[in-house]
Design a protein around this motif. Structure first.
Motif, PDB file in Angstrom:
ATOM      1  N   PHE A  80       7.077   9.071  11.220  1.00  0.00           N
ATOM      2  CA  PHE A  80       5.862   8.257  11.274  1.00  0.00           C
ATOM      3  C   PHE A  80       5.429   7.916   9.871  1.00  0.00           C
ATOM      4  N   ALA A  81       5.060   6.653   9.635  1.00  0.00           N
ATOM      5  CA  ALA A  81       4.565   6.185   8.333  1.00  0.00           C
ATOM      6  C   ALA A  81       3.184   5.598   8.539  1.00  0.00           C
ATOM      7  N   TYR A  82       2.237   6.045   7.652  1.00  0.00           N
ATOM      8  CA  TYR A  82       0.883   5.527   7.772  1.00  0.00           C
ATOM      9  C   TYR A  82       0.325   5.396   6.371  1.00  0.00           C
ATOM     10  N   TYR A  83      -0.701   4.594   6.273  1.00  0.00           N
ATOM     11  CA  TYR A  83      -1.307   4.375   4.972  1.00  0.00           C
ATOM     12  C   TYR A  83      -1.932   5.672   4.457  1.00  0.00           C
ATOM     13  N   VAL A 100      -8.530   0.050  11.739  1.00  0.00           N
ATOM     14  CA  VAL A 100      -7.650   1.215  11.631  1.00  0.00           C
ATOM     15  C   VAL A 100      -6.241   0.778  11.966  1.00  0.00           C
ATOM     16  N   CYS A 101      -5.329   1.050  11.047  1.00  0.00           N
ATOM     17  CA  CYS A 101      -3.936   0.678  11.271  1.00  0.00           C
ATOM     18  C   CYS A 101      -3.206   1.834  11.917  1.00  0.00           C
ATOM     19  N   PRO A 102      -2.608   1.643  13.050  1.00  0.00           N
ATOM     20  CA  PRO A 102      -1.788   2.685  13.673  1.00  0.00           C
ATOM     21  C   PRO A 102      -0.561   2.942  12.823  1.00  0.00           C
ATOM     22  N   PRO A 103      -0.009   4.128  12.908  1.00  0.00           N
ATOM     23  CA  PRO A 103       1.191   4.426  12.116  1.00  0.00           C
ATOM     24  C   PRO A 103       2.397   3.687  12.677  1.00  0.00           C
ATOM     25  N   TRP A 104       3.383   3.524  11.742  1.00  0.00           N
ATOM     26  CA  TRP A 104       4.655   2.933  12.169  1.00  0.00           C
ATOM     27  C   TRP A 104       5.644   4.052  12.434  1.00  0.00           C
ATOM     28  N   CYS A 105       6.499   3.814  13.400  1.00  0.00           N
ATOM     29  CA  CYS A 105       7.484   4.845  13.769  1.00  0.00           C
ATOM     30  C   CYS A 105       8.869   4.279  13.576  1.00  0.00           C
ATOM     31  N   VAL A 106       9.670   4.986  12.803  1.00  0.00           N
ATOM     32  CA  VAL A 106      11.080   4.617  12.641  1.00  0.00           C
ATOM     33  C   VAL A 106      11.920   5.799  13.085  1.00  0.00           C
ATOM     34  N   GLY A 128       0.826  -1.203   0.000  1.00  0.00           N
ATOM     35  CA  GLY A 128       0.000   0.000   0.000  1.00  0.00           C
ATOM     36  C   GLY A 128       0.863   1.258   0.000  1.00  0.00           C
ATOM     37  N   LYS A 129       0.290   2.328  -0.358  1.00  0.00           N
ATOM     38  CA  LYS A 129       0.999   3.596  -0.398  1.00  0.00           C
ATOM     39  C   LYS A 129       1.011   4.184   0.996  1.00  0.00           C
ATOM     40  N   VAL A 130       2.154   4.636   1.430  1.00  0.00           N
ATOM     41  CA  VAL A 130       2.288   5.188   2.767  1.00  0.00           C
ATOM     42  C   VAL A 130       2.781   6.609   2.674  1.00  0.00           C
ATOM     43  N   SER A 131       2.464   7.383   3.688  1.00  0.00           N
ATOM     44  CA  SER A 131       2.939   8.771   3.805  1.00  0.00           C
ATOM     45  C   SER A 131       3.958   8.826   4.932  1.00  0.00           C
ATOM     46  N   LEU A 132       5.056   9.543   4.736  1.00  0.00           N
ATOM     47  CA  LEU A 132       6.135   9.656   5.709  1.00  0.00           C
ATOM     48  C   LEU A 132       6.164  11.083   6.223  1.00  0.00           C
ATOM     49  N   VAL A 133       6.141  11.205   7.542  1.00  0.00           N
ATOM     50  CA  VAL A 133       6.142  12.517   8.183  1.00  0.00           C
ATOM     51  C   VAL A 133       7.244  12.499   9.255  1.00  0.00           C
ATOM     52  N   TRP A 134       8.246  13.423   9.116  1.00  0.00           N
ATOM     53  CA  TRP A 134       9.322  13.567  10.082  1.00  0.00           C
ATOM     54  C   TRP A 134       8.944  14.589  11.132  1.00  0.00           C
ATOM     55  N   THR A 135       9.311  14.297  12.300  1.00  0.00           N
ATOM     56  CA  THR A 135       9.079  15.246  13.385  1.00  0.00           C
ATOM     57  C   THR A 135      10.250  16.235  13.392  1.00  0.00           C
ATOM     58  N   VAL A 136       9.856  17.531  13.234  1.00  0.00           N
ATOM     59  CA  VAL A 136      10.865  18.590  13.138  1.00  0.00           C
ATOM     60  C   VAL A 136      10.994  19.244  14.510  1.00  0.00           C
TER      61      VAL A 136
END
Length: 1750
Positions: free
Chosen positions: A635-638, A649-655, A584-592
């Motif tokens: 954070f990566a989420y669908y 509902v899938c919780p986001p993944w954190c790397v 699936g397509k995921v969105s990546l959001v960095w914490t600034v």
């Protein structure tokens, strides 16, 4: 000890020595001075002595001298006497010593005189001479000696070393001293285990040296060895030697390990020191004792048991590793347990080793390490929906429920680089406490946020906290994430297409919360699962990578030199790549984060399925020379999930990406960090499983530093090692908890490797030692994998212990596998279990053979690690070997005889049971009791067996013996027999064989027995024979009662005790006897009897004579009634006056022991006295003895009848000459008593028996003198074969008549061929014939107390030999025989009649008994008077002094002396009063009786308790002035009983034909038959008699004996007898015997009751040999008709008499030599070898030729 030698003296210097001690008097009490070669002991020359008032030296000694010189010494004489001394001097005799003084010197008092003495030697040697001084009072000498100097050493005789343990050593010192004036070298020689130091050396004169003796034993023995010291000059060592005895004792050492906190009994295995559970980081101390029960000091070493030391060292430490323990002492050791690895059990063993000990005890140490136990109050913190830019704070509790202090660290960046933060991020949590944490949520993007944060805890697995929150903006409002969404689907972060596929296949189902439960199949569906970390590994890296989205690299280091290829050095910007592993397509959001030196671009990005994208990380520090670190969060989420739905509902993944950097300028040096790693070593379990370990990396300085893992330090084969975090910044005084995670492999280094951490991007490093290697489980079996059982009986069981040990570093679970066919033979306990590392287990194996053969079995030990399943098993095979055999036991003795045991007591003994078979035997015993007495029966149901076994079941090892303890308790007097049998027992405890006989045990239950074996008398009854004593005290009945069984009533009181309240105590026995003490006048000597008691049994006997007062309980005065019967009053009178006395009253007799008991009766009070006394044997018989005694007035006639019944000897009916028999009357008074037998009764008896005189008294009237005994002669002639009872009154002058019952038995005369009717049993007395033990004070000992001649013919003569022995070793005694008469004839003679015996001397006495001419029953009592020689000498001296005084008083008188009576002693001559004329020797036993009218002083003797009056005291004073004539000493009396029964010749030849020819007739006693009242005497015709008598006969006998001896010793006479062998016998006995035999009547009719006394003895006549029955026929024919041959008769029988005397003398000499030990009668006879016949012929011819010449 002083050892001395001679010879030259070469010197050798030896150090160190003591200084010289010459001139000092050194005395060592442990040194004995002795010289070698027997020389004189050296004395100090300065010692002075005093002779005749002159002080001078004893001797002058020259020691240091040489040949050719003159040596002078001065002898000083000093007169210490008060008188002038004039001395004559004799100079030395030898030329070597000389003096130059006058021969006479004079010394005034106090002056001195010096004498120079010069010694001039002329050769080398020793010289000795003397100077003699002679004065008025005597002379003395001064010795002059010159000695050669020699080597002398002083050494002790023996040296005792201290007690020593085997293979240890002890030492002591002794002193070696050179006592000579020469330098002496020495050298010691001794064998092991002794060593001497120094062994050799040189001693100067007088020098001392301490020699050290070292004792090093190798065995426990007693050592005694001589150490030889060779000394002297160097060339003379071999000739001079002294020895020192070295003594020592060695013992085996033995130590015990004791746990003071354990109360378990010793002997149950090795002690265990249990530490229990100890928290990590702490230590616990415990103590144990090392105890030495042995008598020697023991040195030991304490060390861990080999093979069980962990890789990183022991967690146990002991403060004692070696030491010494004194005898009986103990040493306390401390063990510290410091655990290092959580949740592990540590087991170690300490072994105690002692040199020479036979055992090596072990101490088991065990402890459990426990770690922290931490939990969160909630595992999820839900922040809910938060507006963009806002923040929310939640709290959660971190709880520590363990006793361990917790160090924790949250794995999250709380400096603004994450939307979540936890405060405090690290800290310490005390035991059993909690802390409240604050969780902050600051979202920056309107999305859902979920992150699992790990709380890393030191020494424990991390705990996780799920943080969830949703951010809404005005434009974007995503679905709010709740905890219900955190299910397995969310945790695994599944993609929508994977989820649809799982749902379509129904492989995954959802529960009510939507939890996915089948993870294994889901992982197989994931295409990328092979390269992703396993779920267990994700626990800490879930924030960095997940199964769905991953970031590479996860760590960025700026300006650090890294070896990784994908990092560019010294770049301010670096790139990270994120990959989408989902479909699936995921969105990546960095914490600034604001104001962070690290930035990433782009901050937002969409990522297509299975694609990757890169992001640029820029490091832009705002300050130089600083360190920075951060954790970037993404954070990566669908992006779109239309097919999943809201319910999934899938919780986001954190790397995350960890970044560090520094802004130090080039050339600017980094500061040195101050840090520490705890622990510095990490050991992973030796299993191929994922394992975690934590390390505390602490900054101890005031400056921060960065660290980074050097990946190049990880060796090949350990690529699975991960360190989290592998880089970071540690602030000052802060720490970081590093988590090491790996899977150990076999390729990893065995000893571990060092993992390096670079600090501050410089060359500074810290290393962690990591051991991560897989080891195969390893166990060891004791005995080399073999177990051998000893031979075992078939059906029984043998047990053996066997040890197994876990040699691995992981816990192991084990299980024994025994093949099914072998399970009947062997089994083990326990058969399974768990063993910790280094722990050993004791296995008990049991072997039960089924047949007689050898078994070889192979059980298998299966074991595997506890953390794994049983798939990876290991095997070990144990070889078990056992042999089945057949066993049996037997007793060492087939019959065990215990002997006699007291009834009611117990006796313990041991029965040795032997097992000679090769296997142990288990058995049970069976006891069967049998009573051997026919009259006794035994019922096992009602009566318990008297034999009790201590152990009825047991096991005897092979080829060994056990002692079966047994106890016998006999219940009655019987012969017991016990049959002991056994049966074998199998392994189940049941009997497996029939009974087999083992042994027999015999015992006899007995009561205490006592027996009177001898008796004697003294005092007033001293002349009573033993036969009378035996009758007076009823000793036959007493012995019969003492040897019989006691009745139950007699055992009422088993031991003597007071039991009665009355003066006459109750009696519990029916055995009553009379003890008659005879009679005597008042105030005469007491009647004394001594009984010799003997214990014939095998048990000790306690006996007691109980007087009435001894049995009465003492009452208070108020309790006495005061009413006494006449019997009680009489007894009280007797006891108060102590008329009867027994000494000792009680005693103990061991088996076979004898004891004399004295009985006395005092004649102090007139009357008949009686006293009941109980003889009590403890646990035995109780006999009542009635003590009776009579005391009469001195003027009262009294005849004492011991018994009113008398039994005659049985007589055959029809005897023409019935024997005379004697009945004795004893006068117990002080005046003569006349008696008369009532003849009317006898006449009436004769009339009743057809005028046949059945009973006739030969002396019916007579007088009995005081203290004498008269014999009434009776002839009992039965007419019928029956028992006659005849009551005959005997009238006593001035007394009542006494009726005496005479009993006699008539017997039938048997035919000559039948058995002998005349047996000697009627004449045997019951008293003992031989005295075995002397009585107290007895000095003379008779070899026999009685002589029994048996049945003899009339007119015959018999002889017996007796011995008188003086048993005293110091005293000389005189003896005199007092011979009685029978029918006024002297029938007994003893030669010698009197004599003297020195101490220990023995004399032979010949007793000659000549029977009278009439048949008689003889019962004679011969008395031997024994007088002490010293007392006799004292008497004669006193008598001589008295007579001299009497003669002086008769010859001298004084005229002027008025007080003659006061100054002179009055002499009183108390000669015995003239006694009536009588025959025989005088009576010497009794004292002369005083006149009846004497003063009353004798009466006062009976008043013991009365007080003396003045008149009596005055009489005593007057008596002291009187000197009475001395009385002769009272002799002691020995009694010899002589018994015989003479028969007529016809009766004797008829009934004793084989004995008839052994006796000689003695014609001097032959009497003519006395018809009616006429006494005729037959005499031989007148003529010259050829027989000599008296002294003449003795002279002739001695002369002939001397002549015969000389003739037999003459060789010429012996040779002359050889020709006589061929000559005819010239001697022909003539038949003259019949003529003389005819002079004796054929049958002598019993004489009628005579009216006068018998005729005097006949004149001596020659002896005639009693020939056979033919001669008796001639005798019956009357007088012979050949008187002309009377002269021929005498001539022929004179040689026979002489030969008899010579032979008798010869036999007496032989007996005396045998008694003195000069002749051995039992020695084998010697064989005399005769010369050859030719020699005899030559001698015979020579003798005949000489005879012809004559």
């Amino acid at each position: 000890m002083l050892a001395e030698a001679r010879g030259p003296d070469p010197l050798i210097s030896v150090d160190p020595w003591k200084p010289s001690t010459l001139g000092k008097d050194i005395k060592d009490p442990g040194i004995q001075h002795r010289q070698r070669g027997g020389k004189h002991q050296r004395r100090a020359s300065s010692q002075r002595s005093c002779f005749m008032g002159l002080e001078t030296r004893r001797e002058l000694v020259w020691e240091d001298w040489d040949l050719g010189g003159e040596f002078t010494k001065t002898l000083v004489l000093r007169n210490i006497h008060k008188k002038l001394q004039k001395l004559h001097i004799r100079p030395p005799a030898s030329k070597c010593f000389s003096t130059s003084i006058a021969e006479i010197i004079v010394l005034s008092p106090g002056t001195s005189f010096s004498i120079p003495v010069t010694f001039r030697p002329y050769q080398r040697g020793e010289y000795e001479d003397s100077i003699e001084f002679q004065g008025k009072e005597g002379s003395f000498q001064v010795c002059l000696r010159a000695i050669i100097p020699c080597h002398v050493l002083e050494v002790p005789d023996s040296v005792m070393l201290p007690l020593c343990a085997v293979q240890h050593s002890s030492h002591t010192n002794f002193l070696l001293k050179n006592a000579s004036k020469l330098q002496t070298s020495f050298q010691f020689e001794c064998d092991t285990p002794f060593q001497l130091n120094p062994k050799q050396g040189m001693l100067k004169p007088g020098q001392e040296c301490h020699i050290t003796v070292v004792f090093q034993p190798q065995e426990a023995l007693v050592y005694q060895q001589h150490a030889y010291c060779w000394f002297g000059e160097e060339g003379d060592k071999a000739e001079n030697c002294c020895t020192v005895l070295l003594q020592a004792l060695a013992k085996y050492p033995y130590l015990q390990l004791r746990n003071p906190s354990s109360q378990e009994e010793e002997g149950w295995g090795d002690p265990v020191l249990q530490f229990g559970s100890v928290v990590i980081g702490q230590c616990l101390r415990k103590h144990f004792d090392i105890f030495n029960p042995s008598p020697v000091t023991v040195s030991f070493s304490l060390s861990p048991l080999s093979g069980g030391i962990p890789l990183l060292g022991s967690v146990f430490s002991c403060d004692v590793t070696r030491g010494n323990v004194a005898p009986g002492g103990s040493l306390r050791a401390t063990v510290t347990y410091s655990p290092a690895i959580v949740n592990t059990v540590s087991v170690e063993y300490l072994i105690l080793k002692c040199r020479g000990a036979l055992n090596e005890p072990l101490l088991k140490l065990t402890g459990n390490c426990i770690g922290p136990k931490v939990s969160l109050s909630s595992s999820v913190v839900d922040f809910g929906c938060v507006e963009e830019g806002a923040s929310v704070v939640q709290t959660v509790k971190l709880v520590n429920s363990s006793p361990v202090e917790v160090i924790y660290k949250w794995d999250i960046d709380c400096n603004g680089n994450s939307v979540f933060s936890i405060l405090p991020a690290s800290g310490t949590l005390l035991p059993q406490s909690y802390t409240t944490l604050k969780a902050v949520y600051r979202p920056t993007q309107p999305i859902t946020h979920h992150r699992r944060v790990a709380c890393v805890i030191l020494h424990r697995d991390p705990v996780f906290l799920d943080l969830t929150g949703t951010c809404h903006s005005k434009l974007q409002k995503p679905v709010i994430l709740t905890p219900e969404h955190l299910v397995d689907l969310a945790r695994r972060q599944l993609s929508p297409d994977t989820l649809n596929a799982v749902q379509h296949d129904h492989d995954v189902h959802l529960d009510q919360q939507g939890v996915l439960s089948s993870m294994e199949k889901l992982n197989q569906r994931l295409g990328s699962a092979a390269v992703m970390p396993t779920p267990d590994l994700v626990c800490l890296s879930s924030s960095r990578s997940s199964l769905h989205v991953s970031v590479v690299p996860s760590e960025l280091v700026f300006n650090h030199k890294m070896s990784s290829s994908f990092l560019s050095s010294f770049d301010s910007s670096q790139y990270v790549s994120i990959t989408n592993h989902t479909r699936g397509k995921v969105s990546l959001v960095w914490t600034v984060a604001q104001d962070s030196p690290f930035s990433i671009s782009p901050s937002l990005c969409d990522l297509a399925p299975l694609k990757s994208t890169s992001f640029r990380v820029t490091y832009d520090p705002k300050q130089l020379n600083t360190l920075h670190g951060a954790e970037l969060e993404c954070f990566a989420y669908y992006k779109d999930s239309p097919d999943v739905g809201e319910q999934l509902v899938c919780p986001p993944w954190c790397v995350t990406v960890r970044v560090i950097g520094h802004s130090f300028q080039p050339g600017k040096g980094h500061f040195i960090p101050c840090c520490s790693l705890k622990p510095p070593q990490v050991v992973f379990p030796a299993l191929s499983v994922i394992s975690h370990r934590t390390v505390l990396f602490q900054n101890d300085g005031d400056l921060p530093f960065t660290f980074c893992l050097d990946h190049s330090s990880i060796p090949a084969g350990t690529e699975s090692l991960f360190v989290e975090p592998s880089c970071g910044v540690i602030q000052p005084r802060d720490y970081q908890i590093l988590t090491l995670r790996t899977t150990p492999t076999e390729d990893s280094p065995k000893q571990g490797f060092n993992l390096r951490l670079q600090l501050n991007a410089a060359k500074l490093t810290r290393e962690i030692t990591v051991v991560s290697v897989v080891e195969k489980p390893c166990m060891s079996l004791e005995g080399g994998s073999s177990l051998y059982f000893q031979p075992t009986a078939v059906g029984s069981q043998t047990r053996r212990t066997h040890h197994i040990r876990n040699l691995s570093r992981v816990p192991i679970r084990f299980q024994w596998s025994i093949p099914e066919p072998d399970q009947e033979l062997i089994f083990v306990e326990p058969d399974g279990g768990e063993l910790h590392p280094n722990e050993s287990s004791v296995q008990t194996w049991s072997f039960s053979p089924l047949s007689e053969k050898t078994y070889t079995l192979n059980p298998t030990l299966i074991f595997w690690p506890v953390q794994t399943d049983r798939s990876n098993k290991s095997h070990l095979t144990l070889k078990v070997v056992g042999m089945g055999s057949k066993g049996s036991i037997e007793a060492e003795k087939a019959v065990t005889d215990i002997g006699e045991i007291l009834v009611g007591s117990c006796h313990s003994f041991e029965v040795p049971l032997v097992n000679n078979s090769p296997c142990p035997v288990s058995f049970c015993l069976i006891v069967q009791q049998i009573l051997l007495d026919d009259e006794l029966t035994y019922d096992p149901e009602t009566e318990q067996s008297a034999l009790q076994l201590d152990c009825e079941k047991g096991t005897i090892p092979s080829h060994s013996t056990i002692q079966l303890q047994s106890i016998v308790r006999p219940h009655r007097r019987a012969q017991y027999l016990w049959n002991i049998s056994y049966q074998t027992i199998n392994a189940s405890g049941f009997v497996s064989s029939p009974p087999e006989t083992l042994c027999e045990v015999r015992a006899k239950g007995v009561f205490p027995t006592l027996q009177v074996v001898d008796a004697c008398s003294g005092g007033s009854v001293g002349r009573l024979s033993k036969m009378h004593l035996w009758k007076f005290f009823s000793l036959d009945s007493l012995n019969e009662h003492l040897l019989s069984n006691p009745s139950p009533a007699e055992l009422t009181f088993r031991t003597p005790t007071r039991h009665s309240f009355h003066s006459s105590p109750s009696i519990f026995t029916k055995a009553v006897l009379d003890f008659n003490f005879s009679s005597a006048p008042v105030n005469s000597d007491s009647s004394n009897f001594v009984l010799m008691f003997y214990n014939p049994g095998s048990i000790p006997v306690d006996w007691t004579f109980l007087f009435p007062e001894d049995q009465q309980i003492e009452l208070e005065y108020w309790a006495l009634t005061g009413e006494f019967s006449s019997t009680e009053l009489h007894q009280m009178k007797v006891q108060d006056n102590q008329l009867f006395n027994i000494s000792p009253r009680s005693g103990n007799l061991l088996p076979g022991q004898k004891r004399a008991v004295h009985f006395s009766y005092s004649h102090d009070i007139v009357g008949t006295h009686r006293l009941p006394v109980v003889l009590k044997l403890s646990y035995g018989r109780e006999i009542l003895l009635n003590l009776q005694g009579v005391t009469v007035e001195r003027d009262t006639p009294y005849i004492h009848f011991a018994s009113n019944q008398y039994e005659f000897t049985s007589v055959n009916i029809g005897y023409s000459s019935p024997p005379r028999q004697v009945y004795e009357l004893h006068n117990g008074g002080a005046v003569p008593v006349r008696y008369q037998v009532d003849m009317a009764v006898l006449s009436q008896l004769q009339a009743d028996n057809f005028n046949h005189p059945v009973l006739c008294c030969l002396n019916p009237e007579g007088e009995v003198l005081p203290g004498k005994t008269t014999k009434l002669e009776w002839i009992f002639s039965p007419l019928e074969a029956k028992i006659y009872h005849m009551d005959v009154p005997i009238h006593i002058q001035e007394r009542d008549s006494t009726l005496v019952r005479f009993e006699g038995c008539g017997r039938d005369i048997l035919t000559p061929g039948s058995s002998n009717p005349l047996t000697s049993s009627d004449h045997k007395v019951c008293v003992p014939c031989v005295q075995r033990v002397p009585f107290p004070g007895q000095m003379l000992f008779l070899s026999e107390d009685s002589v029994f001649l048996g049945d003899i013919p009339v007119c015959s003569q018999s002889s017996r030999i007796l011995f008188l022995t003086n048993v005293s070793h110091t005293d000389t005694v005189h003896y005199t025989w007092d011979l009685p008469q029978q029918s006024n004839q002297q029938v007994v003679q003893i030669h010698p009649e009197r004599g003297c015996l020195c101490p220990g001397e023995c004399v032979l006495c010949v007793l000659t008994f000549t029977s009278t001419d009439y048949p008689t029953v003889y019962k004679l009592d011969l008395i031997c008077q024994v007088t002490h020689a010293a007392a006799l000498i004292q008497y004669h001296d006193a008598l001589q002094s008295w007579e001299e005084e009497k003669e002086r008083q008769q010859d001298e008188f004084t005229i002027t002396d008025k007080n003659v009576t006061d100054s002179q002693r009055i002499l009183i001559d108390q000669e015995p009063l003239a006694a009536p004329a009588r025959k025989g020797p005088p009576l010497r036993k009794y004292k002369t009786l005083p006149p009846i009218c004497a003063s009353g002083s004798f009466e006062t003797m009976g008043s013991i308790c009365t007080k003396l009056t003045k008149a009596e005291r005055r009489m005593q004073r007057e008596t002291s002035k009187v000197w009475r004539r001395p009385r002769p000493p009272q002799p002691a009396l020995l009694h010899l009983a002589v018994t015989a029964h003479s028969h007529g010749l016809l009766e004797y030849s008829t009934h004793f034909p084989d004995q008839f020819n052994k006796h000689y007739r003695y014609l001097q006693s032959v009497k003519k038959q006395q018809p009616e009242n006429i006494s005729l005497r037959t005499s031989l015709p007148a003529g010259p008699s050829t027989q000599t008598q008296g002294p003449e006969k003795d002279i002739v006998v001695h002369i002939l004996t001397f002549l015969l001896r000389n003739i037999l010793d003459d060789s010429t006479f012996v040779q002359s007898l050889i020709p006589l062998a061929s000559k005819p016998n010239t001697y022909q006995p003539t038949e003259t015997f019949s003529s003389h035999c005819s002079s004796y009547p054929s049958s002598a009719c019993p004489p009628r009751c005579p009216t006068a006394s018998s005729s005097p003895p006949a004149t001596p006549q020659p002896q005639v040999l009693l020939s056979g029955a033919a001669d008796m026929q001639r005798t019956a024919g009357g007088l012979g008709n050949r008187p002309e041959k009377q002269q021929t008769l005498h001539a022929e029988h004179v040689p026979a008499d002489m030969v008899e005397d010579v032979l008798l003398n010869t036999l007496q000499n032989l007996m005396m030599e045998a008694v003195r030990g000069e002749l051995v009668l039992t020695a084998p006879s010697r064989t005399i070898i005769t010369p050859p016949a030719s020699t005899r012929i030559r001698r015979m011819s020579k003798a005949m030729a000489e005879e012809q010449k004559i």
